[in-house]
Design an enzyme around this catalytic site. Structure first.
Site, mmCIF file in Angstrom:
data_model
loop_
_atom_site.group_PDB
_atom_site.id
_atom_site.type_symbol
_atom_site.label_atom_id
_atom_site.label_comp_id
_atom_site.label_asym_id
_atom_site.label_seq_id
_atom_site.Cartn_x
_atom_site.Cartn_y
_atom_site.Cartn_z
ATOM 1 N N HIS A 92 0.846 -1.190 0.000
ATOM 2 C CA HIS A 92 0.000 0.000 0.000
ATOM 3 C C HIS A 92 0.879 1.237 0.000
ATOM 4 C CE1 HIS A 92 -4.030 -1.813 1.591
ATOM 5 N NE2 HIS A 92 -3.441 -2.602 0.704
ATOM 6 N N GLU A 94 0.934 3.977 1.760
ATOM 7 C CA GLU A 94 1.445 4.431 3.064
ATOM 8 C C GLU A 94 2.574 3.538 3.566
ATOM 9 O OE1 GLU A 94 -3.102 5.252 3.239
ATOM 10 O OE2 GLU A 94 -1.727 3.838 2.262
ATOM 11 N N CYS A 126 -6.289 2.560 5.372
ATOM 12 C CA CYS A 126 -7.103 1.365 5.595
ATOM 13 C C CYS A 126 -6.723 0.758 6.932
ATOM 14 C CB CYS A 126 -6.876 0.362 4.459
ATOM 15 S SG CYS A 126 -5.216 -0.358 4.495
ATOM 16 N N CYS A 129 -2.837 -0.045 7.140
ATOM 17 C CA CYS A 129 -1.978 1.129 7.246
ATOM 18 C C CYS A 129 -2.227 1.883 8.550
ATOM 19 C CB CYS A 129 -2.192 2.028 6.038
ATOM 20 S SG CYS A 129 -1.744 1.220 4.472
#
Length: 205
Positions: A92, A94, A126, A129
């Site tokens: 992801h 992040e 999310c 993260c």
């Protein structure tokens, strides 16, 4: 090689080595980015632009993030979503931005590196993260689109606490939401309209 012919990940399970490679266009941005982005809006717009470029280059999902040295506005780490291209659910935006920032400062805890570090992300974190943020040493999180904006085009944000903002604030991490939300939402919609893959793992209850 991914379906577009670009090498973005290399994993040798025999020796336990995992390597994620950034797309060349992102490396180019990271190498030339020497501006001081001093405002919340400019930092968020930078993260949103990373997400937009990721969509336009077809290198991943519609999410971008960057870690900044809060006082100077210097970019320390950048990330975009590479889940589909790398076949890695950890990839992801992040997570990548945080990992590169930690590598840059030589600390797994950014708060121990001196100064304050800020994470700007095109869409709210999310569940995964969100869980990583307290351990990263980031002291401020700035978000563009909301989690429900990502959910509106089909992404599963995971099991986040209803008051996740309060949970971070209890740990001394400031959260700023809805910065340039319309611009960030537009990138999500651009991805959906282009037929971008909604890559939630299944099955769902």
């Amino acid at each position: 090689m991914d379906v577009k012919g670009m090498p973005v990940a290399d994993c040798d399970s025999r020796c336990g080595a995992i390597m994620l490679k950034l797309p060349q266009w992102l490396c180019a941005i990271a190498q030339r980015e020497d501006r001081a982005l001093v405002s919340v809006e400019s930092r968020t717009r930078f993260a949103i632009e990373l997400a937009r470029q990721n969509v336009e280059h077809r290198t991943g999902g519609p999410f971008g993030a960057a870690v900044f040295e809060a006082a100077s506005g210097r970019v320390v780490g950048v990330g975009v979503n590479l889940v589909e291209a790398s076949n890695c659910s950890l990839a992801h935006a992040e997570m990548i931005a945080i990992a590169l920032a930690q590598r840059a400062v030589g600390r797994y805890d950014l708060s121990a590196a001196g100064g304050v570090y800020e994470l700007a992300t095109s869409t709210e974190p999310c569940a995964m993260c969100l869980g990583a943020i307290p351990w990263s040493g980031v002291r401020r999180v700035v978000c563009g689109a909301r989690g429900e904006d990502a959910a509106a085009i089909g992404f599963d944000e995971g099991a986040k606490p209803a008051d996740w903002v309060g949970a971070l604030r209890q740990r001394g991490i400031e959260v700023v939401r809805d910065v340039l939300r319309d611009e960030a939402q537009a990138v999500l919609q651009q991805y959906a309209k282009a037929g971008g893959l909604i890559y939630n793992a299944g099955p769902r209850p």
